[in-house]
Design a protein around this motif. Structure first.
Motif, short mmCIF file in Angstrom:
data_model
loop_
_atom_site.label_atom_id
_atom_site.label_comp_id
_atom_site.label_asym_id
_atom_site.label_seq_id
_atom_site.Cartn_x
_atom_site.Cartn_y
_atom_site.Cartn_z
N GLY A 24 5.39 26.66 10.70
CA GLY A 24 4.17 27.42 11.26
C GLY A 24 2.78 26.85 10.84
N ARG A 25 2.64 25.99 9.78
CA ARG A 25 1.34 25.39 9.32
C ARG A 25 1.71 24.41 8.41
N ILE A 26 0.68 23.30 7.99
CA ILE A 26 1.07 22.41 7.17
C ILE A 26 -0.26 22.19 6.24
N ASP A 27 0.18 22.50 5.01
CA ASP A 27 -0.83 22.29 3.85
C ASP A 27 -0.80 21.04 3.12
N VAL A 28 0.58 20.48 2.81
CA VAL A 28 0.48 19.40 1.96
C VAL A 28 1.36 18.41 2.68
N LEU A 29 0.93 17.05 2.61
CA LEU A 29 1.61 15.99 3.07
C LEU A 29 2.09 15.08 2.24
N VAL A 30 3.13 14.78 1.84
CA VAL A 30 3.62 13.75 0.76
C VAL A 30 4.07 12.75 1.51
N ASN A 31 3.43 11.31 1.21
CA ASN A 31 3.90 9.98 1.83
C ASN A 31 4.62 9.59 0.93
N ASN A 32 6.13 9.57 0.95
CA ASN A 32 6.74 9.03 -0.08
C ASN A 32 7.82 7.74 0.41
N ALA A 33 8.05 8.01 1.85
CA ALA A 33 9.14 7.05 2.31
C ALA A 33 8.72 5.76 1.95
N GLY A 34 9.58 4.92 1.68
CA GLY A 34 9.38 3.55 1.62
C GLY A 34 10.78 2.57 1.18
N ILE A 35 10.59 1.39 1.50
CA ILE A 35 11.72 0.61 1.31
C ILE A 35 11.67 -0.62 0.10
N GLY A 36 12.64 -1.11 -0.55
CA GLY A 36 12.66 -1.96 -1.60
C GLY A 36 13.48 -3.16 -1.21
N GLY A 37 13.40 -3.99 -2.37
CA GLY A 37 14.06 -5.42 -2.07
C GLY A 37 13.17 -6.57 -1.64
N SER A 38 11.91 -6.42 -1.94
CA SER A 38 10.92 -7.50 -1.53
C SER A 38 11.21 -8.84 -2.19
N LYS A 39 10.74 -10.00 -1.99
CA LYS A 39 11.06 -11.33 -2.64
C LYS A 39 9.69 -11.97 -2.86
N ARG A 40 10.01 -13.27 -3.56
CA ARG A 40 8.65 -14.28 -3.78
C ARG A 40 8.35 -14.49 -2.19
N LEU A 41 7.15 -14.92 -2.26
CA LEU A 41 6.16 -15.11 -0.95
C LEU A 41 7.06 -16.24 -0.26
N GLU A 42 7.40 -17.31 -1.25
CA GLU A 42 8.08 -18.37 -0.39
C GLU A 42 9.38 -18.18 0.18
N ASP A 43 9.88 -17.12 -0.19
CA ASP A 43 11.49 -16.62 0.09
C ASP A 43 11.37 -15.67 1.29
N SER A 44 9.94 -15.30 1.60
CA SER A 44 9.59 -14.06 2.47
C SER A 44 9.56 -14.66 4.13
N ASP A 45 10.34 -14.24 4.96
CA ASP A 45 10.24 -14.70 6.23
C ASP A 45 9.31 -13.86 6.92
N ASP A 46 8.94 -13.88 8.14
CA ASP A 46 7.76 -13.02 8.69
C ASP A 46 8.33 -11.80 8.89
#
Length: 251
Positions: free
Chosen positions: A79-101
């Motif tokens: 019925g209403r929105i007072d608070v938004l918590v933007n928590n969603a996310g993913i993990g598992g990143s890599k070094r830049l040279e190992d990261s494809d597009d």
């Protein structure tokens, strides 16, 4: 300690709420009287919401129109929105040279662009004054750590988005803040916690000498959403056991 009535009558959206930090944040708001829409791409969000007695939405925050879909679901259920918590996310990143597009695009889409887009969709429905937006950044959005390039850049973007939006919305009475967790014991960090070097540098380097828990993050999020933080906006609060302030002497 939770205040059973602090958020009585308030409507709260928590993304990434199926487990981990999001689940703990949703549970904290419910314990303090709020009604919460739990949003996640994981089907287990239904069971988490059922345990808390709250509505839920199966939604990928990076999908087109996600912000508007989340806002509509929240208005219908709460019925209403007072608070938004933007928590969603993913993990598992890599070094830049190992990261494809594809990896770079996935991290920027989910961990950064989705925060902007979901906020944009929900923003028209927040009260003025009184609305609250709390974003989840990371200590790796503040300081560098090898092998986390796309993740760290996205989380740094969340921190800057927090400051930018705080300046824009404060005159309207909407406060925008972020928390920057350290290493928290969640399903997403399992791989990191099994890495000996990571454990030595991060866990043993934390002055309080322990991992964080999801509940350690939920308390500060609730504070930032409360009237106790009515003069606080634009901050990125490290919740890291002192890691950024002082590396532990044993290292």
């Amino acid at each position: 300690m939770p205040d059973a009535g602090r958020f009585s009558g308030k409507g709260v959206i928590v993304t990434g709420a199926a487990r981990g930090i999001g689940e703990a944040v949703a549970e904290r708001f419910v314990s303090e009287g709020a009604r919460v829409l739990l949003v996640d791409v994981l089907p287990e969000v239904e069971a988490t919401a059922a345990r808390l007695g709250q509505p839920w939405l199966l939604q990928d925050v990076a999908a087109p129109g996600a912000g508007e879909a989340i806002a509509a679901a929240a208005l219908g259920a709460l019925g209403r929105i007072d608070v938004l918590v933007n928590n969603a996310g993913i993990g598992g990143s890599k070094r830049l040279e190992d990261s494809d597009d594809a990896l770079i695009d996935r991290f920027l889409a989910t961990n950064l662009a989705a925060v902007l887009k979901v906020t944009r969709g929900v923003l028209p429905h927040l009260p003025r004054p009184g609305g609250r937006i709390i974003n989840v950044s990371s200590i790796f959005g503040i300081t560098g750590y090898p092998g986390t390039t796309a993740y760290a850049v996205a989380k740094a973007g969340v921190a800057q988005f927090t400051r930018q939006l705080a300046g824009e919305l404060a005159p309207e009475g909407i406060l925008v803040n972020a928390v920057a967790p350290g290493l928290i014991a969640t399903p997403m960090t399992t791989g990191h916690r099994q890495n000996a070097l990571y454990t030595r540098l991060i866990v043993e380097g934390t002055p309080v000498e322990r991992l964080g828990t999801p509940a350690d993050i939920a308390g500060p999020v609730a504070f930032l959403a409360s009237e106790d933080a009515a003069f606080v906006t634009g901050i990125v609060m490290p919740v890291d056991g002192g890691f950024l302030a002082a590396r532990h002497g044993k290292i």
